[in-house]
Design a protein around this motif. Structure first.
Motif, PDB file in Angstrom:
ATOM      1  N   LYS A 168       0.832  -1.205   0.000  1.00 56.31           N
ATOM      2  CA  LYS A 168       0.000   0.000   0.000  1.00 56.31           C
ATOM      3  C   LYS A 168       0.866   1.255   0.000  1.00 56.31           C
ATOM      4  CE  LYS A 168      -3.902   2.021   2.564  1.00 56.31           C
ATOM      5  NZ  LYS A 168      -4.789   1.842   3.749  1.00 56.31           N
ATOM      6  N   HIS A 169       1.945   1.245   0.786  1.00 53.21           N
ATOM      7  CA  HIS A 169       2.851   2.391   0.838  1.00 53.21           C
ATOM      8  C   HIS A 169       3.597   2.577  -0.485  1.00 53.21           C
ATOM      9  CE1 HIS A 169       1.764   2.896   4.886  1.00 53.21           C
ATOM     10  NE2 HIS A 169       2.741   2.238   5.489  1.00 53.21           N
ATOM     11  N   LEU A 170       3.889   1.482  -1.186  1.00 53.12           N
ATOM     12  CA  LEU A 170       4.587   1.586  -2.468  1.00 53.12           C
ATOM     13  C   LEU A 170       3.773   2.401  -3.471  1.00 53.12           C
ATOM     14  CD1 LEU A 170       6.017  -2.011  -3.071  1.00 53.12           C
ATOM     15  CD2 LEU A 170       7.335   0.080  -2.646  1.00 53.12           C
ATOM     16  N   ARG A 171       2.467   2.274  -3.417  1.00 50.60           N
ATOM     17  CA  ARG A 171       1.610   2.998  -4.352  1.00 50.60           C
ATOM     18  C   ARG A 171       1.773   4.502  -4.208  1.00 50.60           C
ATOM     19  NH1 ARG A 171      -3.498  -1.022  -3.248  1.00 50.60           N
ATOM     20  NH2 ARG A 171      -2.995  -2.522  -4.895  1.00 50.60           N
ATOM     21  N   LYS A 172       1.941   4.961  -2.971  1.00 52.04           N
ATOM     22  CA  LYS A 172       2.129   6.389  -2.738  1.00 52.04           C
ATOM     23  C   LYS A 172       3.542   6.830  -3.121  1.00 52.04           C
ATOM     24  CE  LYS A 172      -1.250   6.655   1.043  1.00 52.04           C
ATOM     25  NZ  LYS A 172      -1.451   6.956   2.482  1.00 52.04           N
ATOM     26  N   ALA A 173       4.513   5.962  -2.875  1.00 49.97           N
ATOM     27  CA  ALA A 173       5.907   6.324  -3.122  1.00 49.97           C
ATOM     28  C   ALA A 173       6.263   6.308  -4.608  1.00 49.97           C
ATOM     29  CB  ALA A 173       6.833   5.369  -2.366  1.00 49.97           C
ATOM     30  N   LEU A 174       5.618   5.431  -5.387  1.00 47.93           N
ATOM     31  CA  LEU A 174       5.931   5.293  -6.811  1.00 47.93           C
ATOM     32  C   LEU A 174       4.652   5.389  -7.653  1.00 47.93           C
ATOM     33  CD1 LEU A 174       8.572   2.405  -7.020  1.00 47.93           C
ATOM     34  CD2 LEU A 174       8.954   4.832  -7.400  1.00 47.93           C
ATOM     35  N   PRO A 175       4.075   6.572  -7.759  1.00 44.98           N
ATOM     36  CA  PRO A 175       2.825   6.705  -8.525  1.00 44.98           C
ATOM     37  C   PRO A 175       3.006   6.415 -10.009  1.00 44.98           C
ATOM     38  CG  PRO A 175       3.692   8.858  -7.924  1.00 44.98           C
ATOM     39  CD  PRO A 175       4.510   7.855  -7.178  1.00 44.98           C
ATOM     40  N   GLN A 176       4.267   6.397 -10.484  1.00 45.34           N
ATOM     41  CA  GLN A 176       4.510   6.084 -11.897  1.00 45.34           C
ATOM     42  C   GLN A 176       4.378   4.598 -12.188  1.00 45.34           C
ATOM     43  OE1 GLN A 176       6.717   7.094  -9.589  1.00 45.34           O
ATOM     44  NE2 GLN A 176       8.841   6.813 -10.246  1.00 45.34           N
TER      45      GLN A 176
END
Length: 399
Positions: A168-176
């Motif tokens: 879930k945190h990865l989605r915010k950190a890497l929106p690309q």
């Protein structure tokens, strides 16, 4: 991002025919390559695709990048099966196995998957996030724009929730990038809990929380000799489906359990591995919508026979290709290398390989209506290749 365009691409590979044919019975021309192509897009969607000479007048004054017919454009790669979130290293175990020690001997010493489970349970969520972020960025450099990520190395309620929270945190950190989350609590049986008790926890504690907090889109089960049975898997997967999760199965890898047939029966989005799939399983894939996700890097790493890709494809099945990145049986994020294995060892043709990392991979994740093809209205997460044609991507082994 304002509307802009790339023009004079050597080829723009739209994959339109692959989409129209549902990824089945493909020939090389189904990649639908537009020579001297162009693509118009904004930050979210593809707006127009065609020959550079045919760009509509309304797009003539937008920001434009000229690729001078030296680079090709294709849909962003989709790695549809990874175990991205874990801690610890099993490099020393790998060296021992290459030196003659058996996997079972290492497992009897408390190694193997238990090594990873121990390290993952002990790691903080911050540590797991940092590790996963570095790995995702490596995949991004290989052209991956969508990645499925599984839990499964926590093997306890708290640790599995922790791993899903990292995704879930990865989605915010890497929106690309787009991350698809899969709950794989039924990866193995934990050594510190009775089998029946752990399965009850999955059914009555973890799955309801995963669904309520929307921590995953999919539920997966490892069905194999020594792991979960068909009966246990069906119970877990039917519960997950009632809670609103989509389904996947680790199927027929080390032995034939007819778990591919179960995947098709339950209308799972994918059945993955399939090294030992039976003719009955192949027949079920041919008539159903379940995608066969093949993981040739794992067969290579374990020195096993490869999945019967040609039999699946010739029967009419749909095939995706993924890395199966994990600490024990395929420590690689190089999806183009898996494409090379698919050409050499799975005897897949150019369009089948293209579909395996684009449209068919998207279908295995329920994203085929917006990813995996370069068509107006699809997500604008395409990649500009450093070469002038797609096949260079898997011709250059390991680049």
């Amino acid at each position: 991002m304002a509307t802009q365009a790339f023009i004079h691409a050597s080829y723009v590979y739209t994959g339109e025919n692959i989409t129209q044919k549902d990824g089945r019975h493909l020939t090389a021309t189904d990649v639908s390559a537009i020579e001297d192509g162009a693509i118009v897009f904004d930050s979210k969607k593809i707006l127009w695709v065609g020959k550079s000479s045919d760009i509509p007048t309304k797009y003539k004054k937008i920001k434009t990048t000229n690729l001078k017919n030296k680079q090709a454009i294709m849909p962003g790669l989709i790695d549809s099966h990874t175990h991205l979130v874990f801690a610890g290293s099993r490099a020393s175990e790998f060296a021992r196995r290459c030196g003659g020690t058996t996997y079972q001997e290492i497992a009897n010493e408390g190694g193997g998957i238990l090594t990873t489970v121990k390290a993952t349970r002990e790691a903080s969520i911050e540590t797991l996030f940092e590790l996963a972020l570095k790995r995702a960025l490596i995949a991004y450099r290989y052209g991956v724009r969508t990645m499925e990520c599984k839990s499964g190395y926590g093997l306890s309620h708290d640790s599995e929730i922790k791993c899903l929270t990292v995704i879930k945190h990865l989605r915010k950190a890497l929106p690309q990038m787009t991350f698809v989350s899969t709950y794989l609590g039924a990866h193995a049986i934990p050594s510190d809990q009775k089998r029946s008790r752990y399965i009850d926890d999955i059914l009555h504690l973890t799955l309801p929380m995963v669904a309520e907090k929307k921590l995953a889109e999919f539920c997966d089960v490892f069905v194999d000799e020594g792991y979960y049975t068909l009966t246990e898997a069906e119970r877990i997967l039917r519960t997950a489906k009632k809670l609103g999760l989509n389904l996947k199965i680790h199927a027929d890898e080390m032995g034939n359990t007819e778990s591919t047939k179960l995947a098709c029966k339950l209308h799972a989005h994918s059945a993955d591995h399939l090294l030992k799939v039976s003719d009955k399983g192949i027949a079920a894939l041919a008539v159903g919508n379940t995608v066969a996700t093949l993981l040739p890097g794992t067969a290579f790493y374990l020195k096993e026979n490869y999945a019967p890709a040609r039999k699946i494809l010739d029967a009419g099945g749909r095939v995706a290709i993924a890395t199966d990145f994990n600490p024990g049986s395929c420590y690689s994020l190089n999806l183009p290398l898996m494409m090379n294995f698919s050409a050499l060892h799975l005897q897949m043709n150019l369009a089948e390989i293209f579909a395996g990392v684009t449209s068919s991979a998207a279908a295995s994740l329920g994203l085929e209506s917006r990813k995996g093809s370069l068509l107006p209205g699809f997500d604008s997460d395409f990649v500009v290749l450093p070469y002038d044609r797609f096949e260079e991507m898997y011709y250059r082994m390991g680049w």
